[in-house]
Structures are given as C-alpha cells and as structure tokens.
Design an enzyme around this catalytic site. Structure first.
Site, PDB file in Angstrom:
ATOM      1  CB  ALA A  15       0.693  -4.047  -7.944  1.00 19.07           C
ATOM      2  CB  SER A  23     -10.931  -5.212   4.820  1.00 18.11           C
ATOM      3  OG  SER A  23     -10.677  -4.594   6.063  1.00 18.11           O
ATOM      4  CE1 TYR A  62     -11.085  -0.193   2.306  1.00 22.46           C
ATOM      5  CE2 TYR A  62     -11.557  -1.233   4.419  1.00 22.46           C
ATOM      6  CZ  TYR A  62     -10.727  -1.062   3.321  1.00 22.46           C
ATOM      7  OH  TYR A  62      -9.552  -1.769   3.236  1.00 22.46           O
ATOM      8  CE  LYS A 106     -11.307  -3.439   0.710  1.00 26.32           C
ATOM      9  NZ  LYS A 106     -10.486  -3.861  -0.437  1.00 26.32           N
ATOM     10  CB  ILE A 159      -1.713  -4.322   6.488  1.00 23.35           C
ATOM     11  CG1 ILE A 159      -2.550  -5.607   6.570  1.00 23.35           C
ATOM     12  CG2 ILE A 159      -0.369  -4.581   5.791  1.00 23.35           C
ATOM     13  CD1 ILE A 159      -1.964  -6.749   7.360  1.00 23.35           C
TER      14      ILE A 159
HETATM   15  P1  NAD Z   1      -2.355   1.703  -0.809  1.00 25.24           P
HETATM   16  O1  NAD Z   1      -3.190   2.943  -0.839  1.00 25.24           O
HETATM   17  O2  NAD Z   1      -0.987   1.784  -0.228  1.00 25.24           O
HETATM   18  O3  NAD Z   1      -2.248   1.076  -2.274  1.00 25.24           O
HETATM   19  C1  NAD Z   1      -3.372   0.941  -3.100  1.00 25.24           C
HETATM   20  C2  NAD Z   1      -2.937   1.074  -4.546  1.00 25.24           C
HETATM   21  O4  NAD Z   1      -4.123   0.997  -5.362  1.00 25.24           O
HETATM   22  C3  NAD Z   1      -2.275   2.436  -4.839  1.00 25.24           C
HETATM   23  O5  NAD Z   1      -1.101   2.247  -5.598  1.00 25.24           O
HETATM   24  C4  NAD Z   1      -3.340   3.179  -5.639  1.00 25.24           C
HETATM   25  O6  NAD Z   1      -2.817   4.121  -6.577  1.00 25.24           O
HETATM   26  C5  NAD Z   1      -4.050   2.017  -6.345  1.00 25.24           C
HETATM   27  N1  NAD Z   1      -5.392   2.387  -6.800  1.00 25.24           N
HETATM   28  C6  NAD Z   1      -6.316   3.164  -6.169  1.00 25.24           C
HETATM   29  N2  NAD Z   1      -7.401   3.305  -6.934  1.00 25.24           N
HETATM   30  C7  NAD Z   1      -7.178   2.602  -8.085  1.00 25.24           C
HETATM   31  C8  NAD Z   1      -7.927   2.374  -9.259  1.00 25.24           C
HETATM   32  N3  NAD Z   1      -9.156   2.901  -9.430  1.00 25.24           N
HETATM   33  N4  NAD Z   1      -7.385   1.608 -10.245  1.00 25.24           N
HETATM   34  C9  NAD Z   1      -6.153   1.067 -10.091  1.00 25.24           C
HETATM   35  N5  NAD Z   1      -5.399   1.253  -8.999  1.00 25.24           N
HETATM   36  C10 NAD Z   1      -5.900   2.018  -8.000  1.00 25.24           C
HETATM   37  O7  NAD Z   1      -3.248   0.627  -0.036  1.00 25.24           O
HETATM   38  P2  NAD Z   1      -2.853  -0.782   0.634  1.00 25.24           P
HETATM   39  O8  NAD Z   1      -2.841  -0.584   2.103  1.00 25.24           O
HETATM   40  O9  NAD Z   1      -1.658  -1.374  -0.021  1.00 25.24           O
HETATM   41  O10 NAD Z   1      -4.175  -1.625   0.309  1.00 25.24           O
HETATM   42  C11 NAD Z   1      -4.238  -2.600  -0.731  1.00 25.24           C
HETATM   43  C12 NAD Z   1      -5.545  -3.363  -0.573  1.00 25.24           C
HETATM   44  O11 NAD Z   1      -5.604  -3.996   0.696  1.00 25.24           O
HETATM   45  C13 NAD Z   1      -6.789  -2.484  -0.652  1.00 25.24           C
HETATM   46  O12 NAD Z   1      -7.825  -3.161  -1.329  1.00 25.24           O
HETATM   47  C14 NAD Z   1      -7.165  -2.286   0.797  1.00 25.24           C
HETATM   48  O13 NAD Z   1      -8.529  -2.001   0.956  1.00 25.24           O
HETATM   49  C15 NAD Z   1      -6.783  -3.638   1.364  1.00 25.24           C
HETATM   50  N6  NAD Z   1      -6.576  -3.634   2.795  1.00 25.24           N
HETATM   51  C16 NAD Z   1      -5.615  -2.873   3.373  1.00 25.24           C
HETATM   52  C17 NAD Z   1      -5.451  -2.916   4.745  1.00 25.24           C
HETATM   53  C18 NAD Z   1      -4.403  -2.100   5.445  1.00 25.24           C
HETATM   54  O14 NAD Z   1      -4.378  -2.139   6.691  1.00 25.24           O
HETATM   55  N7  NAD Z   1      -3.517  -1.413   4.765  1.00 25.24           N
HETATM   56  C19 NAD Z   1      -6.279  -3.709   5.533  1.00 25.24           C
HETATM   57  C20 NAD Z   1      -7.251  -4.481   4.905  1.00 25.24           C
HETATM   58  C21 NAD Z   1      -7.385  -4.435   3.538  1.00 25.24           C
END
Ligand code: NAD
Length: 246
Positions: A14, A143, A156, A160, A189
C-alpha cells in the site's frame, strides 16, 4: 457514524497505487491502518504521513508478502501494536508480462508467489486472530484478467484466477465463524502499473470500456470500503468487478 470506525485493517503493498488509495479511504472512514510494502521508501513514508494526518493510528511495515516467514512475523508485530485485525486487504501484486512462448520459469514463479501465495500467507496468518474475534472481512485483489484471460499474461491471469478460487473456498470454510471473504476484479485502473503502457494502447483500452474511461484507484478503494464495512454483512464468496462495464 463512519463506516469503519475503530476497526483495524492490514493492507499489503500500500505504499502507492490502489493500495494507497484503499488505505486513505479506510482512514477517512475512521479505520486504523497497518500497511506493508517491500521497503519503507519515500512512497511508504508519504502514505504513512498522510494517514497519520487523518487522525487514525497508522504504521508502515517492510515485508515481502510472498514470504511465508516474513508474513507471519509482520502480522505478529501488527497484533502487538494494534491489538486486533478486522479487515485484511490482499492487494500486493506485480506483472511480468510476456507471451507463454517466451516466459521463463522464473517469471512464472515470481508472479504466482507475489500475487497468489501472498494471499495464502496473509490469510493463514490472520485466520487465528479473526477466528478468535469471530468476525473479519478479507478482500482479495483479483483482476478482470483473472476472469477473462489475456494474451501475454498467462502467469498474471493464472494468479488472479487462483485468487478467486481461494476466496470462494475461504468463504465456505469460515462463513460459520463470521468471517467473510470476497474478491475485487478491477478492470483498467490508471496507476504506475498501467502507466507504463504506451499512450495509444491506453486510448484503445479506454475506447472499449462502456463507461469510456479508465478507472481510478479511488473507484477500487470505494468498493473495498463497502466490502470491509457492515454494509456488506451478508455478502461473501463474491467477485465484485470494478471495471466500467468491461
Ligand atoms: P502498483 O505497482 O502501483 O502497486 C503495487 C504495490 O505492491 C507497490 O507499492 C509494490 O511495491 C508492492 N509490492 C510488490 N511486490 C510486493 C511484495 N512481494 N510484498 C509487498 N508489497 C509488494 O500496482 P497497482 O496498480 O496499485 O495494483 C494493486 C493491485 O491491484 C495488484 O494486485 C494488481 O494486480 C491489481 N490490479 C491492478 C489493476 C490496474 O489496472 N492497475 C487492474 C487489476 C488488478
């Protein structure tokens, strides 16, 4: 009365992106927030500062969500500091996109471990706490790709989709103990993860979305507030799509 007043949440990954928005929306609703990320970097410090400014108890923890050992250690530390865990948001996730033909074993393992094993790790670590409390809400970040698949994302999408099966099974195992488990399936997103995409690819994605825009991290965070709160007290084992109608 705020929706999450005096509850405590753990949110993984987060420091930035969707996880950060969830943390801030939870704090807005009176929730204390313990969050993890790989390191306490400038992003994590900034998120922690913003949360504290909102008047809730908040702390950033460095922890690798894919490590079983790290996870149990951090949950113990959080319990010592916060004394309860009402909501768990398994948000940490990564991508290592490439066609299956070119995908290495390492790229497969990394994505499965960070995205899927992490959900097992944290759920396992908080289960005894929630069982004792006889309440809890677990929210797992799946996702749209976990529901539909996507070329170039076999690792991925498998992670998911795995999250969805896990979520539904946990709902069945723990429902009688007052613990709910749901997944969110965000669509497109706009965050740093998707910000890496070229402008034309992003535009093409957006033109295919019925609501004609990419989602925001706040769109996903609002759904998490709903699933974390008593507003969803009769909802478990579900996948809530937050995707503009995709
Ligand atoms: P992001 O890369 O901006 O943030 C992800 C965070 O997770 C980062 O702060 C990162 O340092 C942290 N992280 C990565 N590996 C880690 C680990 N092993 N332990 C602890 N923290 C870790 O990504 P986001 O877009 O904010 O995505 C958040 C979630 O939402 C993810 O699970 C992603 O798969 C999911 N998601 C995102 C989207 C999108 O369009 N952005 C769509 C569907 C799902």
């Amino acid at each position: 009365m705020k929706l999450l007043q005096d509850k405590t949440a753990i949110i993984t990954g987060a420091a930035r992106g969707i996880g950060k928005s969830i943390a801030l929306k939870f704090a807005e609703q009176g929730c204390n927030v313990a969050f993890t990320d790989l390191a306490i970097d400038d992003n994590a410090k900034e998120t922690e500062r913003a949360l504290l400014e909102m008047g809730v108890k908040a702390k950033a923890y460095a922890s690798d969500a894919s490590s079983y050992e790290d996870t149990h250690k951090v949950v113990d530390e959080i319990m010592k500091e916060f004394g309860q865990v009402d909501i768990l948001v398994n948000n940490a996730g990564i991508t290592k996109d490439t066609l299956l033909m070119r995908m290495s074993e390492e790229q497969w393992d990394l994505v499965i471990n960070v995205n899927l094993k992490s959900v097992f790790n944290f759920t396992k670590a908080v289960q005894r706490i929630m069982l004792k409390q006889r309440s809890g809400s677990i929210i797992n970040m799946s996702s749209v790709v976990g529901l539909n698949g996507n070329a170039g994302q076999t690792n991925y999408s498998a992670s998911k989709a795995g999250i969805i099966g896990f979520t539904k099974s946990v709902a069945k195992e723990f429902g009688s103990r007052g613990i709910r488990s749901n997944a969110i399936a965000p669509g497109f997103i706009i965050t740093e993860m998707t910000g890496k995409l070229p402008e034309d690819v992003r535009k093409q994605w957006e033109s295919q979305i019925p609501l004609r825009r990419g989602g925001t991290p706040d769109d996903v965070a609002d759904a998490c507030v709903f699933l974390g709160s008593e507003m969803s007290s009769y909802i478990t084992g579900q996948v809530l799509s937050v995707d503009g109608g995709m």
